[in-house]
Design an enzyme around this catalytic site. Structure first.
Site, short mmCIF file in Angstrom:
data_model
loop_
_atom_site.label_atom_id
_atom_site.label_comp_id
_atom_site.label_asym_id
_atom_site.label_seq_id
_atom_site.Cartn_x
_atom_site.Cartn_y
_atom_site.Cartn_z
N GLY A 1 57.76 126.82 -78.90
CA GLY A 1 58.44 128.04 -78.48
C GLY A 1 59.30 127.75 -77.26
O GLY A 1 59.16 128.37 -76.21
N SER B 1 61.88 126.89 -67.13
CA SER B 1 62.31 127.63 -68.32
C SER B 1 63.04 128.89 -67.90
O SER B 1 62.83 129.41 -66.80
CB SER B 1 61.10 128.00 -69.19
OG SER B 1 60.29 128.97 -68.54
N ALA C 1 55.89 126.64 -85.77
CA ALA C 1 54.81 125.75 -85.36
C ALA C 1 53.44 126.27 -85.77
O ALA C 1 52.49 125.50 -85.90
CB ALA C 1 54.86 125.53 -83.85
N GLU D 1 62.65 131.87 -69.09
CA GLU D 1 61.70 132.98 -68.96
C GLU D 1 60.95 132.89 -67.63
O GLU D 1 60.74 133.91 -66.95
CB GLU D 1 60.70 132.95 -70.12
CG GLU D 1 59.80 134.16 -70.20
CD GLU D 1 60.53 135.45 -70.47
OE1 GLU D 1 60.05 136.51 -70.03
OE2 GLU D 1 61.59 135.40 -71.13
N ILE E 1 61.41 129.10 -83.32
CA ILE E 1 61.49 129.77 -84.61
C ILE E 1 62.78 130.57 -84.79
O ILE E 1 63.25 130.76 -85.91
CB ILE E 1 60.26 130.70 -84.80
CG1 ILE E 1 60.11 131.13 -86.26
CG2 ILE E 1 60.32 131.90 -83.87
CD1 ILE E 1 58.82 131.87 -86.55
N ASP F 1 54.91 134.91 -76.80
CA ASP F 1 54.89 136.34 -77.15
C ASP F 1 53.46 136.86 -76.98
O ASP F 1 52.53 136.35 -77.61
CB ASP F 1 55.35 136.50 -78.60
CG ASP F 1 55.56 137.96 -79.00
OD1 ASP F 1 55.00 138.84 -78.32
OD2 ASP F 1 56.27 138.20 -79.99
#
Length: 256
Positions: free
Chosen positions: A79, A235, A138, A237, A103, A160
């Site tokens: 991810g 990252s 994954a 995020e 994804i 998530d």
């Protein structure tokens, strides 16, 4: 000579405005705004993926043109989002191959383009030849890509949270998947988890501590790891959480 209306219109039509170029003229890197997609994707949905039947069938050279004979991917950022931490891994560990797994199609396209742009920009040094991004699920296909005991490190950064109880089964950390992760991790390998959601952090810690093939690193061990400081904002995020003055919850586990 002053252009007539028709001439001006033709000139305007023949010009390609910079605003439509997905690559920045300044940095040479792709611009994220052209690759926007919803924050999360349903991992249980029947996405269409091409995937190998077994790890031996993976064409790693198409992703790592400079890969050496017998060399294998060592780190997996599951991810990987827009690839910020993946790039950091490439810089920190130039001798290791790192793969980002994502994804979402537009997001994975962005990372592929970002890596290609970085390679072009650093063609004289050969930097960033050791990172790549793969669009896949994954949660379904990890053993199709990695052999037993292949990976040294796995990263699950800001996954998530799937807040609704009915969707907890979609969380990337669960008992069934932990056994798959243990299969592809070598003994002594590490699983790094980071989230800004305390409930998810507690879920991760509980499930991993209950699994017989993992033990949590002590706080001293985690702080001594040179990767730990990079987990907070390498990252995209993580950087957003820092900007918003949010909380970070870190847990690192060793494969027994």
């Amino acid at each position: 000579m002053v252009a007539t209306g028709g001439q001006a219109q033709d000139q305007s039509q023949n010009q390609e405005p910079d605003v439509l170029n997905p690559t920045s003229a300044v940095t040479g890197l792709p611009q994220k705004r052209y690759y926007r997609q919803r924050a999360h994707s349903n991992p249980i949905a029947d996405h269409s993926f091409d995937y190998p039947a077994r790890p031996e069938d993976v064409d790693w050279r198409s992703m790592y043109p400079s890969i050496q004979q017998g060399q294998q991917v060592s780190f997996a950022d599951v991810g990987c989002g827009y690839g910020g931490f993946l790039v950091t891994l490439g810089e920190m560990f130039p001798e290791k191959l790192s793969i980002g797994m994502e994804i979402r199609v537009k997001v994975s396209d962005y990372v592929v383009d970002r890596v290609a742009a970085l390679r072009r920009r650093c063609a004289d040094t050969g930097a960033y030849q050791n990172i790549a991004c793969l669009r896949t699920n994954a949660m379904k296909y990890l053993p199709n890509y990695f052999s037993k005991g292949q990976l040294e490190k796995m990263f699950f950064l800001y996954p998530d949270p799937h807040f609704k109880r009915a969707k907890h089964k979609w969380r990337i950390i669960n008992q069934a998947l932990l056994s798959e992760y243990a299969y592809v991790l070598r003994k002594g390998g590490l699983v790094y988890t980071m989230t800004d959601v305390e409930d998810l952090h507690k879920w991760i810690v509980t499930h991993m501590e209950e699994h017989p093939l993992y033990e949590r690193l002590t706080e001293e061990e985690a702080n001594a790891d040179p990767i730990t400081p990079k987990l907070y904002q390498s990252s995209e995020e993580g950087a957003k959480v820092v900007r918003n003055k949010g909380d970070h919850f870190l847990a690192i586990f060793r494969r027994l």
